[in-house]
Design an enzyme around this catalytic site. Structure first.
Site, PDB file in Angstrom:
ATOM      1  N   LYS A 228       0.947  -1.160  -0.081  1.00 38.12           N
ATOM      2  CA  LYS A 228       0.022  -0.085   0.011  1.00 38.12           C
ATOM      3  C   LYS A 228       0.724   1.295  -0.050  1.00 38.12           C
ATOM      4  O   LYS A 228       1.960   1.216   0.057  1.00 38.12           O
ATOM      5  CB  LYS A 228      -0.894   0.141   1.177  1.00 38.12           C
ATOM      6  CG  LYS A 228      -2.056  -0.852   0.736  1.00 38.12           C
ATOM      7  CD  LYS A 228      -3.023  -0.912   1.885  1.00 38.12           C
ATOM      8  CE  LYS A 228      -4.209  -1.723   1.837  1.00 38.12           C
ATOM      9  NZ  LYS A 228      -5.519  -1.658   2.848  1.00 38.12           N
ATOM     10  N   ARG A 262      -3.858 -10.034   5.033  1.00 36.33           N
ATOM     11  CA  ARG A 262      -4.519 -10.265   3.701  1.00 36.33           C
ATOM     12  C   ARG A 262      -3.485  -9.643   3.038  1.00 36.33           C
ATOM     13  O   ARG A 262      -3.090  -8.257   3.030  1.00 36.33           O
ATOM     14  CB  ARG A 262      -5.564  -9.157   3.658  1.00 36.33           C
ATOM     15  CG  ARG A 262      -6.433  -9.168   2.386  1.00 36.33           C
ATOM     16  CD  ARG A 262      -7.729  -8.279   2.464  1.00 36.33           C
ATOM     17  NE  ARG A 262      -8.409  -8.082   0.945  1.00 36.33           N
ATOM     18  CZ  ARG A 262      -7.985  -7.554  -0.017  1.00 36.33           C
ATOM     19  NH1 ARG A 262      -7.194  -6.660   0.098  1.00 36.33           N
ATOM     20  NH2 ARG A 262      -8.742  -7.634  -1.193  1.00 36.33           N
TER      21      ARG A 262
END
Length: 287
Positions: A228, A262
């Site tokens: 991210k 995740r």
């Protein structure tokens, strides 16, 4: 690092103990997810990605058909269902025993995936805020529910994220929703702090630094930081170059109590789990 308390969720009638951290592999049947390596659309790509997740040690496949990256295009429920049906049919044929999670904020989509394809977990980035029927649907379906904190929507969440106290506000957000779900009879609730969803880089690291505070709820915690912007923007690199930074943050998250990671890169995350688990077990043995 404290010894973890057993924490079970019911997945298709089987108990999964999240006190041993699990790795959830991302399978995006989208053309526009932020990390190009996660986009799978052809039958061969979807089958190969599912096989890779399982072969590398992932215990959950999280399939998503709606890109939730900042400024993502909004698609209809019909288009989301069409993409998911295609992906779920392929995975169901190739890996009928795989534990599947569906990444959706729409109650009708969640119901279709659970009832028609045996999906075991619903993963909702909006925690019911984008579909008022989601909580009652989860209560009827009786499946584990991952609810994430997000300020705003995927279309506007990164325009002007603002908090007086990000940790306190996220904890309060969850406390209200947990109570509503409990009142409706929902048993298996998993919390996701929502790294990168309506938060600045500073907000993300403040939440990660204080992640132990989420233990107040005595619920499993999912962490999604894989590749991210809190990694690649801080380091001045691209998502494609962010694997090392991802592994660093996964290790920190595991030490701070993460129960599910995740991830895009399953093998590396599984290795992080094995190493941190070995350290925790050694610490417990020496007490």
């Amino acid at each position: 690092m404290k010894h973890r308390i057993a924490r079970y969720i019911n997945v298709n009638g089987r108990l999964m103990d999240l006190s041993c951290p699990q790795v959830m592999g991302i399978l995006n049947v989208t053309p526009d997810s932020f990390y190009a390596g996660s986009r799978k659309q052809t039958e061969e790509e979807i089958a190969a990605r599912a096989q890779q997740i399982l072969a590398e040690g992932g215990s959950i496949i999280d399939i998503g058909a709606y890109s939730s990256r900042a400024n993502a295009e909004h698609i209809s429920a019909e288009e989301e269902m069409k993409r998911l049906r295609n992906g779920l049919e392929i995975i169901g044929r190739e890996h009928p025993d795989a534990v599947l999670s569906v990444d959706t904020f729409r109650a009708d989509v969640a119901r279709m995936c659970v009832e028609e394809y045996g999906v075991a977990i619903v993963n909702d980035i909006a925690a019911g805020n984008m579909d008022t029927e989601m909580f009652s649907t989860i209560a009827r379906l009786g499946v584990p529910y991952i609810m994430m904190h997000m300020q705003g929507t995927p279309q506007n969440m990164q325009q002007h994220p603002h908090y007086e106290d990000v940790l306190r506000e996220v904890l309060y957000y969850f406390s209200e929703k947990i109570q509503r779900l409990r009142d409706m009879g929902v048993k298996d609730i998993i919390l996701d702090p929502g790294f990168g969803f309506g938060k600045t880089i500073e907000h993300n690291y403040e939440l990660l630094n204080q992640m132990e505070e989420f233990a107040i709820f005595e619920l499993p915690l999912l962490v999604g930081v894989s590749r991210k912007s809190m990694i690649y923007k801080l380091l001045g690199i691209t998502p494609e170059e962010a694997l090392n930074g991802t592994t660093v943050l996964h290790t920190i998250a595991l030490m701070k109590g993460a129960n599910i990671l995740r991830v895009h890169d399953v093998k590396e995350a599984v290795e992080a789990v094995r190493l941190t688990t070995a350290m925790r077990e050694q610490s417990s043995a020496s007490l």
